[in-house]
Design an enzyme around this catalytic site. Structure first.
Site, PDB file in Angstrom:
ATOM      1  N   CYS A 135       1.539  42.571   9.621  1.00  0.00           N
ATOM      2  CA  CYS A 135       1.421  41.378  10.477  1.00  0.00           C
ATOM      3  C   CYS A 135      -0.023  41.211  10.942  1.00  0.00           C
ATOM      4  O   CYS A 135      -0.433  41.820  11.935  1.00  0.00           O
ATOM      5  CB  CYS A 135       2.372  41.497  11.670  1.00  0.00           C
ATOM      6  SG  CYS A 135       2.346  40.033  12.731  1.00  0.00           S
ATOM      7  N   CYS A 138      -0.458  39.718  14.424  1.00  0.00           N
ATOM      8  CA  CYS A 138      -0.201  40.668  15.513  1.00  0.00           C
ATOM      9  C   CYS A 138      -1.340  41.683  15.644  1.00  0.00           C
ATOM     10  O   CYS A 138      -1.759  42.013  16.743  1.00  0.00           O
ATOM     11  CB  CYS A 138       1.080  41.463  15.248  1.00  0.00           C
ATOM     12  SG  CYS A 138       2.413  40.535  14.521  1.00  0.00           S
ATOM     13  N   ASP A 139      -1.798  42.212  14.526  1.00  0.00           N
ATOM     14  CA  ASP A 139      -2.682  43.381  14.562  1.00  0.00           C
ATOM     15  C   ASP A 139      -4.138  43.091  14.207  1.00  0.00           C
ATOM     16  O   ASP A 139      -5.014  43.922  14.456  1.00  0.00           O
ATOM     17  CB  ASP A 139      -2.160  44.454  13.580  1.00  0.00           C
ATOM     18  CG  ASP A 139      -0.769  44.944  13.960  1.00  0.00           C
ATOM     19  OD1 ASP A 139      -0.451  44.889  15.162  1.00  0.00           O
ATOM     20  OD2 ASP A 139      -0.016  45.369  13.067  1.00  0.00           O
TER      21      ASP A 139
HETATM   22  P1  FAD Z   1      13.901  42.187  15.355  1.00  0.00           P
HETATM   23  O1  FAD Z   1      12.786  42.614  16.217  1.00  0.00           O
HETATM   24  O2  FAD Z   1      13.692  42.138  13.884  1.00  0.00           O
HETATM   25  O3  FAD Z   1      15.139  43.128  15.704  1.00  0.00           O
HETATM   26  C1  FAD Z   1      16.361  43.000  15.079  1.00  0.00           C
HETATM   27  C2  FAD Z   1      17.176  44.243  15.378  1.00  0.00           C
HETATM   28  O4  FAD Z   1      18.514  44.043  14.917  1.00  0.00           O
HETATM   29  C3  FAD Z   1      16.676  45.505  14.663  1.00  0.00           C
HETATM   30  O5  FAD Z   1      16.539  46.547  15.585  1.00  0.00           O
HETATM   31  C4  FAD Z   1      17.749  45.841  13.657  1.00  0.00           C
HETATM   32  O6  FAD Z   1      17.892  47.223  13.485  1.00  0.00           O
HETATM   33  C5  FAD Z   1      18.985  45.249  14.351  1.00  0.00           C
HETATM   34  N1  FAD Z   1      20.038  44.959  13.386  1.00  0.00           N
HETATM   35  C6  FAD Z   1      19.906  44.498  12.112  1.00  0.00           C
HETATM   36  N2  FAD Z   1      21.106  44.408  11.526  1.00  0.00           N
HETATM   37  C7  FAD Z   1      22.042  44.829  12.450  1.00  0.00           C
HETATM   38  C8  FAD Z   1      23.448  44.986  12.434  1.00  0.00           C
HETATM   39  N3  FAD Z   1      24.175  44.683  11.340  1.00  0.00           N
HETATM   40  N4  FAD Z   1      24.074  45.463  13.535  1.00  0.00           N
HETATM   41  C9  FAD Z   1      23.356  45.765  14.668  1.00  0.00           C
HETATM   42  N5  FAD Z   1      21.994  45.642  14.736  1.00  0.00           N
HETATM   43  C10 FAD Z   1      21.360  45.182  13.633  1.00  0.00           C
HETATM   44  N6  FAD Z   1       5.144  39.611  17.387  1.00  0.00           N
HETATM   45  C11 FAD Z   1       4.396  39.271  18.467  1.00  0.00           C
HETATM   46  O7  FAD Z   1       4.696  38.275  19.113  1.00  0.00           O
HETATM   47  N7  FAD Z   1       3.336  40.048  18.855  1.00  0.00           N
HETATM   48  C12 FAD Z   1       2.974  41.175  18.213  1.00  0.00           C
HETATM   49  O8  FAD Z   1       2.005  41.830  18.579  1.00  0.00           O
HETATM   50  C13 FAD Z   1       3.770  41.573  17.090  1.00  0.00           C
HETATM   51  N8  FAD Z   1       3.460  42.694  16.407  1.00  0.00           N
HETATM   52  C14 FAD Z   1       4.225  43.050  15.328  1.00  0.00           C
HETATM   53  C15 FAD Z   1       3.883  44.210  14.649  1.00  0.00           C
HETATM   54  C16 FAD Z   1       4.627  44.598  13.554  1.00  0.00           C
HETATM   55  C17 FAD Z   1       4.246  45.859  12.828  1.00  0.00           C
HETATM   56  C18 FAD Z   1       5.726  43.793  13.116  1.00  0.00           C
HETATM   57  C19 FAD Z   1       6.547  44.232  11.919  1.00  0.00           C
HETATM   58  C20 FAD Z   1       6.055  42.628  13.793  1.00  0.00           C
HETATM   59  C21 FAD Z   1       5.300  42.245  14.896  1.00  0.00           C
HETATM   60  N9  FAD Z   1       5.581  41.086  15.593  1.00  0.00           N
HETATM   61  C22 FAD Z   1       4.850  40.742  16.693  1.00  0.00           C
HETATM   62  C23 FAD Z   1       6.704  40.228  15.203  1.00  0.00           C
HETATM   63  C24 FAD Z   1       7.891  40.514  16.125  1.00  0.00           C
HETATM   64  O9  FAD Z   1       8.109  41.901  16.147  1.00  0.00           O
HETATM   65  C25 FAD Z   1       9.137  39.805  15.629  1.00  0.00           C
HETATM   66  O10 FAD Z   1       8.875  38.414  15.526  1.00  0.00           O
HETATM   67  C26 FAD Z   1      10.287  40.001  16.602  1.00  0.00           C
HETATM   68  O11 FAD Z   1      10.524  41.370  16.831  1.00  0.00           O
HETATM   69  C27 FAD Z   1      11.557  39.376  16.055  1.00  0.00           C
HETATM   70  O12 FAD Z   1      12.552  39.637  16.974  1.00  0.00           O
HETATM   71  P2  FAD Z   1      14.084  39.518  16.612  1.00  0.00           P
HETATM   72  O13 FAD Z   1      14.774  39.624  17.931  1.00  0.00           O
HETATM   73  O14 FAD Z   1      14.371  38.349  15.780  1.00  0.00           O
HETATM   74  O15 FAD Z   1      14.485  40.753  15.716  1.00  0.00           O
END
Ligand code: FAD
Ligand code: NAP
Length: 313
Positions: A135, A138-139
């Site tokens: 990302c 982000c980084d």
């Molecule tokens: P996610 O964070 O993807 O979480 C989904 C969760 O659901 C996971 O824990 C997964 O294990 C769980 N899950 C999946 N399937 C199931 C199931 N069947 N049953 C139960 N649980 C399940 N964004 C920023 O705004 N700022 C930043 O600095 C930033 N840094 C980042 C750095 C990295 C390395 C990455 C990879 C992403 C970064 N992002 C950042 C992006 C941000 O992390 C994502 O946009 C955000 O986390 C998405 O949130 P979400 O709630 O959709 O799901």
């Protein structure tokens, strides 16, 4: 019978849990047990400092998720550290299968996120978050990448966007493209080609991430000539696309051609009334913590309205 089951544990799931909890809907959250290879707490548990989440100038990704989880519980959510294996959306109430358990629920909020694709090359695990990132937005601004040669792998819109973003910080950016064309839209291609800080290496695959304490170089191979070479680089950014975590839905909710859950524009409504989707699992464009949290709030409000409509029927 549950009112709302929230599946996931990132910012989207917790924003939904906070709103549903405060609405006295007694939400049940399945946060997952290393679902999709990611710890409960989601993608932010895989990063270090988050510097663009309002309210925190800088906070560790895992810390931010611990705070969100605590707030969900404070607002009345029940959280189980279990992965949802399957759902049955064919009849109402819906069924949610977790191990040997089957739980009935009036609504479901899907917040299972997306997993960035990785290459699996040698050195990748070792230098992940020590020079390798999935990302750039982000980084990319981190001090370790300032004025360095940065390598981006991929030829899609994300790769173009990330390469352009990184030119603000890098001495120059090298895009490794496995074919001799970009997949990105023409407008994006034009912006990439016009940027003097970006060079493209066509027909090139990364073979290895090399370094001691942190990433120092990328070993690459031209897949046409077979010639191998080393690129000295301070950063390596993967832009290979994401896999939304939807396998457990088994085709019962309509997906877009890209694999993301299709939602009605401006809402979190899916093809199944009573099932809502928020966060990265339905967002191929923004994919940020704050946008995920925003759509989690929308999902809880949409679910609350749906529950009210059930009661008034
Ligand atoms: P996610 O964070 O993807 O979480 C989904 C969760 O659901 C996971 O824990 C997964 O294990 C769980 N899950 C999946 N399937 C199931 C199931 N069947 N049953 C139960 N649980 C399940 N964004 C920023 O705004 N700022 C930043 O600095 C930033 N840094 C980042 C750095 C990295 C390395 C990455 C990879 C992403 C970064 N992002 C950042 C992006 C941000 O992390 C994502 O946009 C955000 O986390 C998405 O949130 P979400 O709630 O959709 O799901
Ligand atoms: P994508 O379109 O799937 O592109 C992924 C890129 O990574 C492709 O160039 C692909 O190569 C390459 N790739 C995949 N696996 C690889 C591997 N193992 N080794 C080397 N290269 C590999 O993903 P995306 O760029 O994230 O875009 C996803 C969607 O979001 C698209 O619809 C895109 O248009 C959209 N999007 C739009 C914008 C915008 O409009 N500004 C910004 C970002 C994303 P090949 O081309 O050879 O397959």
């Amino acid at each position: 019978m549950e009112n709302i089951i929230i599946i996931g544990s990132g910012p989207a799931a917790h924003a939904a849990a906070i709103y549903a909890g405060r609405a006295r809907l007694n939400p049940l959250v399945y946060e997952g047990m290393l679902a999709g290879g990611i710890a409960a707490g989601g993608q932010l548990t895989t990063t270090t400092e988050v510097e663009n989440y309002p309210g925190f100038q800088s906070i560790g990704g895992p810390d931010l998720m611990v705070k969100m989880r605590a707030q969900s519980i404070h607002c009345g959510a029940r959280i189980e550290t279990k992965t949802v294996d399957a759902v049955d959306l064919g009849q109402h109430p819906f069924k949610v299968f977790v191990g040997t358990q089957c739980v009935e629920t009036k609504t479901i909020i899907i917040a299972t996120g997306a997993t960035a694709k990785r290459l699996g090359i040698p050195g990748e695990e070792r230098f992940w978050q020590r020079g390798i990132s999935a990302c750039a937005v982000c980084d990319g601004a981190l001090p370790i990448f300032r004025d360095k040669v940065l390598v981006v792998i991929g030829g899609g819109d994300t790769a173009g966007e990330e390469a352009l973003f990184l030119t603000k910080y890098a001495s120059n950016v090298i895009m490794l493209v496995r074919r001799d064309v970009l997949r990105a839209a023409k407008a994006m291609q034009e912006r990439v080609f016009a940027n003097k800080k970006i060079t493209l290496q066509w027909n090139t695959n990364a073979l290895e991430a090399v370094g001691t304490e942190k990433l120092e170089a990328v070993r690459v191979k031209n897949n046409k000539t077979g010639k191998e070479s080393m690129i000295a680089a301070g950063g390596l950014f993967y832009a290979l696309g994401h896999n939304p975590n939807t396998a457990f839905l088994d085709g019962q909710v309509a997906l877009e051609a890209t694999g993301y859950i299709a939602t009605i524009s401006g809402t979190t409504l899916t093809s199944v009334p009573g099932v809502f989707a928020c966060g990265d699992v339905q967002d191929k464009v923004y994919r940020q913590a704050v946008t995920a949290a925003g759509s989690g709030c929308m999902a809880a409000l949409d679910a609350e309205r749906y529950l009210s409509s059930l009661e008034s029927r």
